[in-house]
Write an enzyme that holds these catalytic residues in place. Structure first.
Site, short mmCIF file in Angstrom:
data_model
loop_
_atom_site.label_atom_id
_atom_site.label_comp_id
_atom_site.label_asym_id
_atom_site.label_seq_id
_atom_site.Cartn_x
_atom_site.Cartn_y
_atom_site.Cartn_z
N ASP A 1 -1.82 -34.73 19.17
CA ASP A 1 -2.38 -33.54 19.82
C ASP A 1 -2.13 -32.33 18.94
OD1 ASP A 1 -3.05 -32.80 23.09
OD2 ASP A 1 -2.48 -31.16 21.74
N HIS B 1 -18.31 -41.93 24.34
CA HIS B 1 -18.13 -40.72 25.15
C HIS B 1 -18.18 -41.05 26.64
CE1 HIS B 1 -18.06 -36.42 26.05
NE2 HIS B 1 -18.72 -36.81 27.13
N ASN C 1 -5.95 -35.74 32.67
CA ASN C 1 -6.40 -34.62 33.50
C ASN C 1 -7.88 -34.79 33.79
OD1 ASN C 1 -3.83 -33.40 33.36
ND2 ASN C 1 -4.34 -32.47 31.39
N HIS D 1 -13.90 -35.20 27.36
CA HIS D 1 -14.04 -36.55 26.80
C HIS D 1 -12.76 -37.25 27.23
CE1 HIS D 1 -15.25 -39.27 23.18
NE2 HIS D 1 -14.20 -39.85 23.75
N HIS E 1 -9.41 -38.76 27.87
CA HIS E 1 -8.25 -38.93 26.98
C HIS E 1 -7.00 -39.11 27.82
CE1 HIS E 1 -8.96 -34.60 27.60
NE2 HIS E 1 -7.64 -34.44 27.58
N HIS F 1 -2.99 -38.55 27.60
CA HIS F 1 -1.90 -37.94 26.87
C HIS F 1 -0.73 -38.92 26.91
CE1 HIS F 1 -3.47 -33.68 27.02
NE2 HIS F 1 -4.13 -34.19 28.04
P1 DGP Z 1 -6.73 -31.57 28.44
O1 DGP Z 1 -6.26 -30.23 28.86
O2 DGP Z 1 -6.13 -32.70 29.25
O3 DGP Z 1 -8.24 -31.63 28.33
O4 DGP Z 1 -6.13 -31.75 26.98
C1 DGP Z 1 -6.85 -31.51 25.80
C2 DGP Z 1 -5.87 -31.64 24.67
O5 DGP Z 1 -6.62 -31.74 23.48
C3 DGP Z 1 -4.94 -30.43 24.49
O6 DGP Z 1 -3.60 -30.89 24.65
C4 DGP Z 1 -5.18 -29.94 23.10
C5 DGP Z 1 -5.92 -31.08 22.44
N1 DGP Z 1 -6.93 -30.70 21.47
C6 DGP Z 1 -7.96 -29.84 21.65
N2 DGP Z 1 -8.71 -29.75 20.54
C7 DGP Z 1 -8.14 -30.58 19.63
C8 DGP Z 1 -8.47 -30.93 18.29
O7 DGP Z 1 -9.44 -30.46 17.69
N3 DGP Z 1 -7.64 -31.82 17.68
C9 DGP Z 1 -6.56 -32.36 18.31
N4 DGP Z 1 -5.83 -33.22 17.62
N5 DGP Z 1 -6.23 -32.06 19.57
C10 DGP Z 1 -7.01 -31.18 20.22
#
Ligand code: DGP
Length: 112
Positions: free
Chosen positions: A30, A46, A86, A97, A99, A101
């Site tokens: 992240d 997706h 989330n 998209h 994901h 954590h």
């Molecule tokens: P959520 O709030 O559950 O949608 O988490 C999205 C997560 O994605 C957040 O912890 C930050 C991460 N994130 C957003 N943009 C990028 C990116 O371009 N690269 C990476 N590695 N993580 C990202």
């Protein structure tokens, strides 16, 4: 999806620090870690969120969790960790998209 950040990571249009990859799943660190280990595990296909999963995605959904657990092993998180997804605005989902954590490497706070 053309304007989806995570699709761009899947396609190699945006850089990512990958920790795992197979034909249907990719996992990367992240960009804004909330714990010493913070990895995102995503399907290459997706899907907006867990709420958009279809019956045909049941196997993939299971493999995403299994993969997160496997990566936890890779990072020696034997003392415990958290897998979180989330959903939607109230759920705090910023990237549309699906994901998961994977958080660990320290005693996690009660909420994330
Ligand atoms: P959520 O709030 O559950 O949608 O988490 C999205 C997560 O994605 C957040 O912890 C930050 C991460 N994130 C957003 N943009 C990028 C990116 O371009 N690269 C990476 N590695 N993580 C990202």
């Amino acid at each position: 999806m053309s304007n989806c950040i995570f699709c761009k990571i899947v396609n190699g249009e945006l850089p990512s620090e990958n920790v795992y990859q197979d034909e249907e799943i990719i996992a990367f660190k992240d960009i804004k870690p909330q714990a010493s280990v913070h990895v995102l595990v995503i399907p290459k296909k997706h899907i907006d969120s867990a709420d958009a999963l279809e019956q045909e995605d049941a196997g993939l959904a299971g493999r995403l969790i299994l993969t997160a657990a496997k990566i936890a092993g890779q990072f020696n998180l034997g003392n415990g960790y958290r897998i979180v997804t989330n959903i939607g605005e109230d759920g705090g989902q910023a990237v549309e998209h699906l994901h998961f954590h994977l958080l660990g490497g320290e005693k996690l706070k009660d909420s994330f």
